[in-house]
Scaffold this active site. Structure first.
Site, PDB file in Angstrom:
ATOM      1  N   HIS A 126       0.855  -1.276  -0.039  1.00 44.91           N
ATOM      2  CA  HIS A 126      -0.135   0.068   0.178  1.00 44.91           C
ATOM      3  C   HIS A 126       0.851   1.157   0.260  1.00 44.91           C
ATOM      4  O   HIS A 126       0.222   2.294  -0.030  1.00 44.91           O
ATOM      5  CB  HIS A 126      -0.877  -0.093   1.136  1.00 44.91           C
ATOM      6  CG  HIS A 126      -1.953  -1.022   1.129  1.00 44.91           C
ATOM      7  ND1 HIS A 126      -2.980  -1.211   0.128  1.00 44.91           N
ATOM      8  CD2 HIS A 126      -2.349  -1.993   1.878  1.00 44.91           C
ATOM      9  CE1 HIS A 126      -3.642  -2.437   0.269  1.00 44.91           C
ATOM     10  NE2 HIS A 126      -3.362  -2.846   1.475  1.00 44.91           N
ATOM     11  N   HIS A 165      -6.619  -6.904  -0.500  1.00 41.15           N
ATOM     12  CA  HIS A 165      -6.629  -5.683  -0.740  1.00 41.15           C
ATOM     13  C   HIS A 165      -5.988  -5.218  -1.962  1.00 41.15           C
ATOM     14  O   HIS A 165      -4.984  -5.693  -2.357  1.00 41.15           O
ATOM     15  CB  HIS A 165      -6.277  -5.060   0.440  1.00 41.15           C
ATOM     16  CG  HIS A 165      -6.758  -4.970   1.973  1.00 41.15           C
ATOM     17  ND1 HIS A 165      -6.570  -5.994   2.739  1.00 41.15           N
ATOM     18  CD2 HIS A 165      -7.871  -4.560   2.334  1.00 41.15           C
ATOM     19  CE1 HIS A 165      -7.264  -6.110   3.849  1.00 41.15           C
ATOM     20  NE2 HIS A 165      -8.141  -5.283   3.669  1.00 41.15           N
ATOM     21  N   ASP A 247      -5.124 -12.395   3.419  1.00 36.72           N
ATOM     22  CA  ASP A 247      -6.075 -12.015   4.143  1.00 36.72           C
ATOM     23  C   ASP A 247      -7.520 -12.097   3.324  1.00 36.72           C
ATOM     24  O   ASP A 247      -8.371 -11.773   3.621  1.00 36.72           O
ATOM     25  CB  ASP A 247      -6.076 -10.557   4.344  1.00 36.72           C
ATOM     26  CG  ASP A 247      -5.375  -9.575   3.374  1.00 36.72           C
ATOM     27  OD1 ASP A 247      -5.146 -10.334   2.389  1.00 36.72           O
ATOM     28  OD2 ASP A 247      -5.104  -8.627   3.969  1.00 36.72           O
TER      29      ASP A 247
HETATM   30 ZN   LIG Z   1      -4.510  -6.917   2.829  1.00 40.39          ZN
END
Ligand SMILES: [Zn+2]
Length: 312
Positions: A126, A165, A247
């Site tokens: 990220h 994500h 995740d």
């Molecule tokens: Zn993640």
């Protein structure tokens, strides 16, 4: 017959000194659980060096590094984003995490091992060019790609990111890099909100694979077999880097996909087979997310077991 391990496990105790506030999902226990799960496996165990400042500057501007150093606290925490914190040990941990992927690339391209797993934190995918976010400080996967391209002189490197994500940081850092194919699958909608299929990079070299909530094996296979694997074959990478977040697991508290341990094993085995077909089996994988401790440990172990049994 006893043979040398084909897989390196690269980590450092400094990665346990990045301490987050009570209740924060990206916590020390994550890495402890992963390392414990990997203990029985036959791996070449390697101590991660600190990344050199020049390595970090391949992807982040000097002003960003200076700002992180200025913000680094002598005690307690500094909050630098809604959910990103610095403790006194965080910068050293981030330099070890970046150093681990650089060492992994050096070892794999140097022929010391066939593949490598960097068991590190903080995660990286990220972190954008000049913005820390989402628990991430340095863009480890993008750095690995740039190191392979610019330091080792490779012509084509692929990054595959299966964290639940979107790898917005990796996408940002490699947006204008025609030598890097970036493939990232993510639940959509989900934080950080980016990762639509029409986000395809300055050279059409980014492939976003948004997955609807509750997606399981059928959707994974459709996305990867239908889109990701043909793109990898067409691109012919000389090295595959994996942003290995766990995740997307059905037990993870931060997302709503329905992957299980066998799905992570399946995807890893497929990537290993592709690496064998395309680039001598060369893979460097780095830990990203995964926030249910037991699911994380089991999925990470399954991932590394596939790396160990990967075909050459
Ligand atoms: Zn993640």
């Amino acid at each position: 017959m006893t043979t040398a391990p084909i897989t390196a496990l690269i980590t450092h105790a400094d990665c346990l000194n990045h301490v987050t506030p009570e209740g924060h999902p990206e916590r020390v226990a994550r890495l402890e659980h992963v390392l414990h799960a990997l203990e029985p496996l036959e791996l070449k165990r390697v101590t991660a060096p600190m990344a050199a400042e020049d390595d970090i500057l391949r992807i982040h501007p000097a002003a960003y590094l200076a700002e992180l150093r200025r913000a680094s606290p002598a005690e307690g925490w500094a909050q630098i984003d809604g959910d990103t914190f610095l403790s006194p040990g965080s910068l050293d941990a981030a330099f070890r995490a970046a150093g681990a992927v650089v060492r992994g690339v050096d070892m794999v391209l140097g022929g010391e091992v066939q593949n490598a797993f960097a068991a590190v934190r903080p995660p990286g995918h990220h972190a954008e060019t000049d913005t820390a976010m989402g628990f991430c400080l340095f863009g480890n996967a993008a750095l690995a790609a740039k190191h392979a391209l610019d330091h080792h002189g490779l012509s084509r490197v692929a990054v595959v990111d299966f964290d639940v994500h979107h790898g917005n940081g990796t996408q940002d850092l490699l947006w204008d890099e025609p030598r890097a194919l970036v493939i990232t699958s993510q639940q959509m909608p989900l934080w950080p909100g980016s990762g639509r299929a029409d986000e395809d990079g300055a050279h059409g070299q980014i492939l976003n694979l948004p997955l609807p909530p509750e997606s399981g094996r059928a959707e994974i296979q459709a996305a990867y077999e239908g889109q990701a694997f043909p793109r990898l074959r067409a691109f012919r990478p000389e090295l595959i880097i994996i942003s290995a977040g766990f995740d997307a697991h059905q037990d993870d508290p931060l997302a709503n996909l329905n992957w299980n341990t066998a799905d992570f094993a399946w995807l890893t085995a497929q990537l290993c087979a592709l690496a064998a077909e395309l680039c001598g089996g060369r893979i460097v994988s780095t830990l990203e997310g995964g926030y249910d401790l037991n699911a994380l440990a089991a999925a990470a172990r399954a991932h590394v077991e596939e790396l160990i049994r990967a075909p050459a």
